[in-house]
Write an enzyme that holds these catalytic residues in place. Sequence first.
Site, mmCIF file in Angstrom:
data_model
loop_
_atom_site.group_PDB
_atom_site.id
_atom_site.type_symbol
_atom_site.label_atom_id
_atom_site.label_comp_id
_atom_site.label_asym_id
_atom_site.label_seq_id
_atom_site.Cartn_x
_atom_site.Cartn_y
_atom_site.Cartn_z
ATOM 1 N N SER A 53 -8.248 -1.667 -8.519
ATOM 2 C CA SER A 53 -8.852 -1.825 -7.179
ATOM 3 C C SER A 53 -10.116 -0.995 -7.098
ATOM 4 O O SER A 53 -10.116 0.178 -7.437
ATOM 5 C CB SER A 53 -7.917 -1.316 -6.081
ATOM 6 O OG SER A 53 -6.708 -1.976 -6.108
ATOM 7 N N HIS A 106 -8.234 -7.816 -6.675
ATOM 8 C CA HIS A 106 -7.763 -7.980 -8.058
ATOM 9 C C HIS A 106 -8.045 -9.417 -8.446
ATOM 10 O O HIS A 106 -7.322 -10.326 -8.043
ATOM 11 C CB HIS A 106 -6.265 -7.696 -8.156
ATOM 12 C CG HIS A 106 -5.929 -6.266 -7.922
ATOM 13 N ND1 HIS A 106 -5.737 -5.374 -8.945
ATOM 14 C CD2 HIS A 106 -5.788 -5.565 -6.788
ATOM 15 C CE1 HIS A 106 -5.489 -4.186 -8.431
ATOM 16 N NE2 HIS A 106 -5.510 -4.270 -7.130
ATOM 17 N N HIS A 126 0.940 -5.721 -10.632
ATOM 18 C CA HIS A 126 1.602 -4.482 -10.201
ATOM 19 C C HIS A 126 3.114 -4.649 -10.130
ATOM 20 O O HIS A 126 3.617 -5.746 -9.886
ATOM 21 C CB HIS A 126 1.084 -4.068 -8.819
ATOM 22 C CG HIS A 126 -0.338 -3.615 -8.821
ATOM 23 N ND1 HIS A 126 -1.390 -4.490 -8.730
ATOM 24 C CD2 HIS A 126 -0.878 -2.381 -8.911
ATOM 25 C CE1 HIS A 126 -2.527 -3.804 -8.761
ATOM 26 N NE2 HIS A 126 -2.244 -2.520 -8.876
ATOM 27 N N TYR A 159 4.982 -3.687 -7.770
ATOM 28 C CA TYR A 159 5.439 -4.057 -6.427
ATOM 29 C C TYR A 159 5.417 -5.556 -6.166
ATOM 30 O O TYR A 159 5.931 -6.033 -5.165
ATOM 31 C CB TYR A 159 4.646 -3.307 -5.341
ATOM 32 C CG TYR A 159 3.149 -3.514 -5.375
ATOM 33 C CD1 TYR A 159 2.575 -4.727 -5.032
ATOM 34 C CD2 TYR A 159 2.300 -2.474 -5.744
ATOM 35 C CE1 TYR A 159 1.207 -4.917 -5.061
ATOM 36 C CE2 TYR A 159 0.925 -2.642 -5.773
ATOM 37 C CZ TYR A 159 0.385 -3.863 -5.435
ATOM 38 O OH TYR A 159 -0.971 -4.037 -5.468
ATOM 39 N N GLU A 160 4.809 -6.335 -7.095
ATOM 40 C CA GLU A 160 4.833 -7.785 -6.933
ATOM 41 C C GLU A 160 6.224 -8.351 -7.205
ATOM 42 O O GLU A 160 6.497 -9.514 -6.901
ATOM 43 C CB GLU A 160 3.791 -8.435 -7.851
ATOM 44 C CG GLU A 160 2.364 -8.115 -7.422
ATOM 45 C CD GLU A 160 1.332 -8.538 -8.455
ATOM 46 O OE1 GLU A 160 1.465 -9.627 -9.046
ATOM 47 O OE2 GLU A 160 0.380 -7.762 -8.692
ATOM 48 N N ALA A 168 -7.471 2.911 -8.435
ATOM 49 C CA ALA A 168 -7.794 3.579 -7.176
ATOM 50 C C ALA A 168 -6.609 4.481 -6.866
ATOM 51 O O ALA A 168 -5.467 4.102 -7.097
ATOM 52 C CB ALA A 168 -7.970 2.551 -6.069
ATOM 53 N N MET A 194 -0.234 3.311 -7.641
ATOM 54 C CA MET A 194 0.835 2.334 -7.903
ATOM 55 C C MET A 194 0.623 1.577 -9.213
ATOM 56 O O MET A 194 1.038 0.423 -9.326
ATOM 57 C CB MET A 194 0.906 1.333 -6.740
ATOM 58 C CG MET A 194 1.048 1.983 -5.375
ATOM 59 S SD MET A 194 0.957 0.769 -4.044
ATOM 60 C CE MET A 194 0.729 1.853 -2.623
ATOM 61 N N SER A 195 -0.029 2.195 -10.173
ATOM 62 C CA SER A 195 -0.291 1.466 -11.420
ATOM 63 C C SER A 195 -0.387 2.431 -12.596
ATOM 64 O O SER A 195 0.085 3.563 -12.519
ATOM 65 C CB SER A 195 -1.608 0.685 -11.297
ATOM 66 O OG SER A 195 -2.712 1.565 -11.249
ATOM 67 N N ASN A 225 -9.153 7.681 -1.037
ATOM 68 C CA ASN A 225 -8.675 8.258 0.236
ATOM 69 C C ASN A 225 -7.889 9.516 -0.129
ATOM 70 O O ASN A 225 -7.566 9.738 -1.298
ATOM 71 C CB ASN A 225 -7.753 7.252 0.947
ATOM 72 C CG ASN A 225 -6.568 6.847 0.067
ATOM 73 O OD1 ASN A 225 -6.699 5.941 -0.769
ATOM 74 N ND2 ASN A 225 -5.463 7.528 0.213
ATOM 75 N N HIS A 241 -5.870 -0.836 2.782
ATOM 76 C CA HIS A 241 -6.377 -1.380 1.521
ATOM 77 C C HIS A 241 -7.882 -1.674 1.589
ATOM 78 O O HIS A 241 -8.595 -1.538 0.594
ATOM 79 C CB HIS A 241 -5.586 -2.646 1.179
ATOM 80 C CG HIS A 241 -5.889 -3.218 -0.170
ATOM 81 N ND1 HIS A 241 -5.692 -2.511 -1.344
ATOM 82 C CD2 HIS A 241 -6.370 -4.429 -0.548
ATOM 83 C CE1 HIS A 241 -6.064 -3.273 -2.373
ATOM 84 N NE2 HIS A 241 -6.474 -4.436 -1.921
#
Length: 265
Positions: free
Chosen positions: A31, A63, A86, A88-89, A116, A204-205, A228, A240
């Site tokens: 990201s 993405h 990811h 979370y998918e 990110a 998250m990656s 952030n 996001h």
Amino acid sequence: MNAYELAGAAANSLRERAGVDSFDVALVMGSGWLPAADAIGEVAAEMAVTELPGFAPPAVAGHAGRVRATVTASGKNVLIFLGRTHLYEGRGVDPVVHNVRTAAAAGVRTVVLTNAAGGLRPETQRVGEPILISDHINMTGQTPIVGATFIDLTDVYTPRLRKLALEVDPGLTEGVYLALRGPTYETPAEIRMFRTIGADLVGMSTVLEAIAAREAGAEILGLSMVTNYGAGLAGEPLNHEEVLAVGAATAERMGHLLAKVIDRI
Ligand code: HPA
């Protein structure tokens, strides 16, 4: 076909379409890093990842779900993944590391992973700043490795490559990246815990891809962009769009940093 054979099939298809026997470096653009891809080199071929065996369609804005074969000024063949899958998918671990396994099967010995991340050290980190990943804490509860394959993770993020990145950009700082499954952002209480256990960045990656790259014997460079501060540290809710906007604003600096590092690998 198992996951490794599927990666082999994707690699063969990629070689054929790009007209390249073997790739040197793979770059995974997370990201906010997508706009930086244009600075890496001449585009030799580009396709949707879904045109190759085993890749899932993109699920997130920012993405792109494309893969690009590029040639750098010094003649290196670089595979650029514009976006990633990811955890979370909900597709499981294998699709998350299929990019890295495909790259390794296509000859890649160096993997550059970008993402990110939320910064956990507002005292020293600035939003929009790239940070070298020095180590990680895997709190996804997952690993891409099945069975009794014991992989050493002492130097996941190759010291030689970190040194090289620091030579290119002496202003870079380093940090420990902590990964969660997502897709929720963290609570302020979780962020306080992560600071206490030694994390500097949260996202998250990256960690599962790094483990898969180590398993394949590749060297790894990891770069986070602080988009952030972690929840509760800045007093504002996270979203996001903010993450993507920071990426667009810093793309040029990131592109030049990546291009210079890759040329010297
Ligand atoms: N937390 C988790 N993932 C993220 C964040 C965050 O604050 N920022 C960008 N990705």
